[in-house]
Write a protein that holds these residues in place. Structure first.
Motif, PDB file in Angstrom:
ATOM      1  N   PRO A   4       0.827  -1.212   0.000  1.00  0.00           N
ATOM      2  CA  PRO A   4       0.000   0.000   0.000  1.00  0.00           C
ATOM      3  C   PRO A   4       0.857   1.255   0.000  1.00  0.00           C
ATOM      4  O   PRO A   4       1.857   1.331   0.695  1.00  0.00           O
ATOM      5  N   ARG A   5       0.477   2.213  -0.802  1.00  0.00           N
ATOM      6  CA  ARG A   5       1.123   3.526  -0.791  1.00  0.00           C
ATOM      7  C   ARG A   5       0.178   4.476  -0.077  1.00  0.00           C
ATOM      8  O   ARG A   5      -0.907   4.751  -0.560  1.00  0.00           O
ATOM      9  N   VAL A   6       0.579   4.918   1.114  1.00  0.00           N
ATOM     10  CA  VAL A   6      -0.289   5.770   1.934  1.00  0.00           C
ATOM     11  C   VAL A   6       0.338   7.145   2.108  1.00  0.00           C
ATOM     12  O   VAL A   6       1.559   7.292   2.128  1.00  0.00           O
ATOM     13  N   ASP A  45     -14.052   8.805  -6.630  1.00  0.00           N
ATOM     14  CA  ASP A  45     -13.984   8.495  -8.063  1.00  0.00           C
ATOM     15  C   ASP A  45     -12.672   8.962  -8.675  1.00  0.00           C
ATOM     16  O   ASP A  45     -12.213   8.411  -9.664  1.00  0.00           O
ATOM     17  N   ASP A  46     -12.091   9.995  -8.104  1.00  0.00           N
ATOM     18  CA  ASP A  46     -10.907  10.619  -8.694  1.00  0.00           C
ATOM     19  C   ASP A  46      -9.612  10.215  -7.978  1.00  0.00           C
ATOM     20  O   ASP A  46      -8.813  11.067  -7.606  1.00  0.00           O
ATOM     21  N   LEU A  47      -9.401   8.909  -7.805  1.00  0.00           N
ATOM     22  CA  LEU A  47      -8.135   8.461  -7.217  1.00  0.00           C
ATOM     23  C   LEU A  47      -6.981   8.933  -8.095  1.00  0.00           C
ATOM     24  O   LEU A  47      -7.069   8.854  -9.324  1.00  0.00           O
ATOM     25  N   PRO A  48      -5.923   9.432  -7.490  1.00  0.00           N
ATOM     26  CA  PRO A  48      -4.798   9.913  -8.308  1.00  0.00           C
ATOM     27  C   PRO A  48      -4.095   8.760  -9.024  1.00  0.00           C
ATOM     28  O   PRO A  48      -4.186   7.615  -8.606  1.00  0.00           O
ATOM     29  N   ASP A  79      -8.484   1.561 -13.302  1.00  0.00           N
ATOM     30  CA  ASP A  79      -7.244   1.799 -14.032  1.00  0.00           C
ATOM     31  C   ASP A  79      -6.226   2.540 -13.167  1.00  0.00           C
ATOM     32  O   ASP A  79      -5.647   3.548 -13.565  1.00  0.00           O
ATOM     33  N   ARG A  80      -6.043   2.028 -11.951  1.00  0.00           N
ATOM     34  CA  ARG A  80      -5.093   2.587 -10.995  1.00  0.00           C
ATOM     35  C   ARG A  80      -4.200   1.471 -10.488  1.00  0.00           C
ATOM     36  O   ARG A  80      -4.548   0.292 -10.564  1.00  0.00           O
ATOM     37  N   SER A  81      -3.063   1.842  -9.940  1.00  0.00           N
ATOM     38  CA  SER A  81      -2.142   0.833  -9.429  1.00  0.00           C
ATOM     39  C   SER A  81      -2.716   0.183  -8.174  1.00  0.00           C
ATOM     40  O   SER A  81      -3.488   0.795  -7.427  1.00  0.00           O
ATOM     41  N   LEU A  84      -1.811   2.183  -4.987  1.00  0.00           N
ATOM     42  CA  LEU A  84      -2.610   3.378  -4.716  1.00  0.00           C
ATOM     43  C   LEU A  84      -4.012   3.025  -4.212  1.00  0.00           C
ATOM     44  O   LEU A  84      -4.530   3.661  -3.295  1.00  0.00           O
ATOM     45  N   VAL A  85      -4.607   1.991  -4.793  1.00  0.00           N
ATOM     46  CA  VAL A  85      -5.934   1.568  -4.337  1.00  0.00           C
ATOM     47  C   VAL A  85      -5.830   1.007  -2.921  1.00  0.00           C
ATOM     48  O   VAL A  85      -6.669   1.307  -2.066  1.00  0.00           O
ATOM     49  N   ALA A  86      -4.787   0.233  -2.643  1.00  0.00           N
ATOM     50  CA  ALA A  86      -4.597  -0.305  -1.287  1.00  0.00           C
ATOM     51  C   ALA A  86      -4.422   0.834  -0.291  1.00  0.00           C
ATOM     52  O   ALA A  86      -4.978   0.797   0.816  1.00  0.00           O
ATOM     53  N   GLY A  87      -3.669   1.860  -0.652  1.00  0.00           N
ATOM     54  CA  GLY A  87      -3.499   3.024   0.216  1.00  0.00           C
ATOM     55  C   GLY A  87      -4.808   3.751   0.458  1.00  0.00           C
ATOM     56  O   GLY A  87      -5.102   4.191   1.571  1.00  0.00           O
TER      57      GLY A  87
END
Length: 119
Positions: A4-6, A45-48, A79-81, A84-87
């Motif tokens: 996770p990237r937090v 909705d707007d995850l970086p 369509d995110r890594s 990033l989703v784990a974070g």
């Protein structure tokens, strides 16, 4: 296993929660990801697409296979890594940390009887 990237603020909250519970940080993150998955509809909705290394940290968390499957599905749909989703799920789990098992210790004092020699 996921990395996770937090964000740094979430990392501090994660570490404080882990210390308060007496858990490892990776164990706490895995539990928070699980709670976050239960509230996945609340993910923004707007995850970086990226988070700067100066604003975040990452580590290893061992999550159950079922959580891993859901996490990967969300990452693919958005369509995110996976990191990033784990974070984002850790952040969401922190928001709902009151749902972690063992949050409020059970009070059984009124049910216990005094020990006797036979006990």
């Amino acid at each position: 296993m996921v990395l996770p990237r937090v964000l740094l603020a979430d990392d501090r909250a994660l570490k404080a929660l882990a210390a308060a519970r007496g858990w490892y940080v990776s164990e706490t993150a895995a539990k928070l990801i699980n709670v976050g998955l239960q509230h996945a509809a609340e993910l923004p909705d707007d995850l970086p697409r990226r988070v700067a290394a100066t604003e975040s940290t990452d580590f290893t968390a061992r999550i159950p296979l079922s959580d891993n499957t859901l996490l990967r599905s969300i990452a693919s749909e958005r369509d995110r890594s996976i990191s990033l989703v784990a974070g984002a799920l850790v952040k969401l789990g922190l928001r709902h940390r009151n749902e972690l098992l063992g949050q409020i210790p059970a009070q059984y004092d009124h049910l216990e009887q005094r020990l006797t020699k036979a006990s």
